[in-house]
Design a protein around this motif. Structure first.
Motif, PDB file in Angstrom:
ATOM      1  N   ALA A 195       0.827  -1.204   0.000  1.00 19.50           N
ATOM      2  CA  ALA A 195       0.000   0.000   0.000  1.00 19.50           C
ATOM      3  C   ALA A 195       0.863   1.257   0.000  1.00 19.50           C
ATOM      4  O   ALA A 195       0.561   2.242  -0.700  1.00 19.50           O
ATOM      5  N   ALA A 196       1.968   1.246   0.759  1.00 17.59           N
ATOM      6  CA  ALA A 196       2.871   2.399   0.796  1.00 17.59           C
ATOM      7  C   ALA A 196       3.506   2.633  -0.573  1.00 17.59           C
ATOM      8  O   ALA A 196       3.669   3.785  -1.011  1.00 17.59           O
ATOM      9  N   LEU A 197       3.851   1.549  -1.260  1.00 17.65           N
ATOM     10  CA  LEU A 197       4.446   1.680  -2.592  1.00 17.65           C
ATOM     11  C   LEU A 197       3.467   2.323  -3.567  1.00 17.65           C
ATOM     12  O   LEU A 197       3.826   3.252  -4.303  1.00 17.65           O
ATOM     13  N   PHE A 198       2.231   1.869  -3.561  1.00 23.72           N
ATOM     14  CA  PHE A 198       1.231   2.449  -4.457  1.00 23.72           C
ATOM     15  C   PHE A 198       0.952   3.909  -4.076  1.00 23.72           C
ATOM     16  O   PHE A 198       0.701   4.750  -4.952  1.00 23.72           O
ATOM     17  N   ALA A 199       0.983   4.204  -2.771  1.00 25.73           N
ATOM     18  CA  ALA A 199       0.754   5.574  -2.327  1.00 25.73           C
ATOM     19  C   ALA A 199       1.837   6.515  -2.834  1.00 25.73           C
ATOM     20  O   ALA A 199       1.567   7.686  -3.141  1.00 25.73           O
ATOM     21  N   VAL A 200       3.051   6.011  -2.955  1.00 27.26           N
ATOM     22  CA  VAL A 200       4.151   6.824  -3.466  1.00 27.26           C
ATOM     23  C   VAL A 200       4.071   6.970  -4.983  1.00 27.26           C
ATOM     24  O   VAL A 200       4.295   8.056  -5.537  1.00 27.26           O
ATOM     25  N   LEU A 201       3.719   5.876  -5.668  1.00 25.15           N
ATOM     26  CA  LEU A 201       3.733   5.876  -7.131  1.00 25.15           C
ATOM     27  C   LEU A 201       2.536   6.597  -7.736  1.00 25.15           C
ATOM     28  O   LEU A 201       2.673   7.291  -8.759  1.00 25.15           O
ATOM     29  N   VAL A 202       1.351   6.401  -7.133  1.00 29.71           N
ATOM     30  CA  VAL A 202       0.141   7.045  -7.681  1.00 29.71           C
ATOM     31  C   VAL A 202      -0.668   7.683  -6.545  1.00 29.71           C
ATOM     32  O   VAL A 202      -1.815   7.310  -6.289  1.00 29.71           O
ATOM     33  N   PRO A 203      -0.087   8.660  -5.858  1.00 27.84           N
ATOM     34  CA  PRO A 203      -0.775   9.237  -4.699  1.00 27.84           C
ATOM     35  C   PRO A 203      -2.088   9.926  -5.054  1.00 27.84           C
ATOM     36  O   PRO A 203      -3.029   9.930  -4.255  1.00 27.84           O
ATOM     37  N   GLU A 204      -2.163  10.485  -6.253  1.00 25.34           N
ATOM     38  CA  GLU A 204      -3.356  11.245  -6.624  1.00 25.34           C
ATOM     39  C   GLU A 204      -4.582  10.343  -6.792  1.00 25.34           C
ATOM     40  O   GLU A 204      -5.721  10.805  -6.675  1.00 25.34           O
ATOM     41  N   THR A 205      -4.376   9.054  -7.068  1.00 24.37           N
ATOM     42  CA  THR A 205      -5.513   8.138  -7.228  1.00 24.37           C
ATOM     43  C   THR A 205      -5.604   7.101  -6.114  1.00 24.37           C
ATOM     44  O   THR A 205      -6.704   6.701  -5.737  1.00 24.37           O
ATOM     45  N   PHE A 206      -4.459   6.673  -5.598  1.00 20.64           N
ATOM     46  CA  PHE A 206      -4.499   5.618  -4.573  1.00 20.64           C
ATOM     47  C   PHE A 206      -4.907   6.170  -3.210  1.00 20.64           C
ATOM     48  O   PHE A 206      -5.651   5.525  -2.477  1.00 20.64           O
ATOM     49  N   LEU A 207      -4.419   7.348  -2.874  1.00 13.10           N
ATOM     50  CA  LEU A 207      -4.712   7.938  -1.563  1.00 13.10           C
ATOM     51  C   LEU A 207      -6.026   8.700  -1.605  1.00 13.10           C
ATOM     52  O   LEU A 207      -6.081   9.911  -1.371  1.00 13.10           O
ATOM     53  N   THR A 208      -7.102   8.002  -1.895  1.00 14.51           N
ATOM     54  CA  THR A 208      -8.418   8.631  -1.975  1.00 14.51           C
ATOM     55  C   THR A 208      -9.447   7.789  -1.232  1.00 14.51           C
ATOM     56  O   THR A 208      -9.241   6.589  -0.985  1.00 14.51           O
ATOM     57  N   GLU A 209     -10.553   8.421  -0.918  1.00 16.31           N
ATOM     58  CA  GLU A 209     -11.642   7.707  -0.269  1.00 16.31           C
ATOM     59  C   GLU A 209     -12.220   6.633  -1.189  1.00 16.31           C
ATOM     60  O   GLU A 209     -12.624   5.564  -0.743  1.00 16.31           O
TER      61      GLU A 209
END
Length: 341
Positions: free
Chosen positions: A47-61
């Motif tokens: 999850a941390a890796l995806f948050a770094v790579l695609v924060p604009e889409t992964f870190l969303t509600e």
């Protein structure tokens, strides 16, 4: 299938009578916390890796809702599969088709034949329960091989579901019916909490009740279980029957959530079901099939597939991911089960 002892990467029985007291403490010491939570750690890192790579889409509600709010079909299907795996019936290939038949029955009876939706629900769940009982009777009483019975039954049920819908999806269930599955609770659909309750209750049964211990014991060694006074045939038959019931309820909830059902969808669940169930043996109770580990595995897989899709991978990625995880999970299960012995 004859009721003989089997060597499977399945659960070690919690305890035969007086077994724990006779076992040295050094032997009874289970895996450390690192082994129990290694997959959870990998999940966090993923999850941390995806948050770094695609924060604009992964870190969303929206991502949170997709991961935790749309996996209830898989949760119910893995619970159904666990029922039979725990008692040593290793491959039930019919749970996905049974799930799909229940969903189709609700949709077809309600939309095409104008039944009351609750009457249709009762019939759908009853049919799924009966399918599980027939599977159990053929395997336990008649002695037919489990793979043959469940693969044949799964194919048969898929054909029935396709016939009911005339090879087409059926939609148009009453909008009020969706609330049994989609009613929001704490920001997530209520079906998420059904899944938590189902897996939590299943885990409690296996760990703290005589029935659960008997199921574990039967899964490990049928002949010894019989000699210990356990009604092995009844336990096995009951496991198949309850598996059918859980699959049917899951199918009804899925139909309610989508307002209908596409009979072709049910087979797409087979690979994720087995991947999550086997991966669950590496979580919390390494070497054992366990409900809470399986529940965590479901959301681990959902996170991985969604993250890869957000990175731009196309639809093939789910097959690659689930297939790869299944191979790794079965390998881990075999190794961990061997060490537990």
């Amino acid at each position: 299938m004859s009721e003989t002892s089997q060597t499977l990467p399945s659960a070690v029985p919690d305890a035969a009578p007086n077994q724990a007291a006779a076992t040295p403490a050094s032997v009874r010491t289970g895996p450390g916390w690192f082994a129990r939570l290694a997959v959870v750690g990998v999940w966090v890192l993923l999850a941390a890796l995806f948050a770094v790579l695609v924060p604009e889409t992964f870190l969303t509600e929206g991502t949170f809702r997709v991961v935790f709010g749309s996996q209830q079909a898989l949760v119910f299907l893995t619970a159904a599969l666990l029922c039979t795996i725990v008692v040593g019936e290793f491959v039930d290939m019919s749970v996905a088709s049974n799930f799909g038949l229940a969903a189709m029955l609700v949709a077809v009876l309600t939309v095409n034949h104008q039944w009351n939706v609750w009457a249709a629900t009762a019939v759908a769940v009853a049919v799924s329960l009966a399918v599980g009982a027939v599977n159990g009777w053929l395997v336990v009483k008649v002695g037919v091989n489990t793979i043959v019975v469940t693969l044949g039954m799964g194919t048969f049920l898929l054909g029935i579901a396709l016939w009911l819908g005339d090879l087409m999806p059926v939609s148009g269930l009453p909008s009020s019916f969706k609330h049994i599955s989609l009613q929001p609770v704490l920001g997530l659909p209520i079906s998420f909490f059904y899944g938590l309750a189902l897996m939590g209750g299943f885990a409690y049964l296996l760990r703290y009740t005589p029935l659960g211990r008997n199921m574990r014991f039967v899964g490990e060694n049928r002949e010894v279980s019989r000699l210990a006074g356990i009604r092995v045939a009844r336990v096995r038959l009951g496991a198949f029957t309850i598996a059918g019931l859980i699959a049917g309820i899951g199918g009804v909830l899925s139909a309610a959530a989508t307002g209908g059902f596409d009979p072709n969808v049910s087979q797409s669940y087979l690979l994720p079901i087995f991947a999550a169930t086997f991966l669950g043996t590496a979580v919390l109770q390494p070497g054992r099939f366990n409900p809470l580990g399986t529940l965590i595995a479901v959301y681990f897989l959902a996170t991985g597939v969604l993250g890869l899709q957000l990175l731009g991978a196309t639809s093939w990625v789910s097959n690659v991911f689930y297939g790869g995880v299944l191979v790794v999970a079965v390998t881990l299960s075999t190794v961990l089960h061997g060490r537990s012995r």
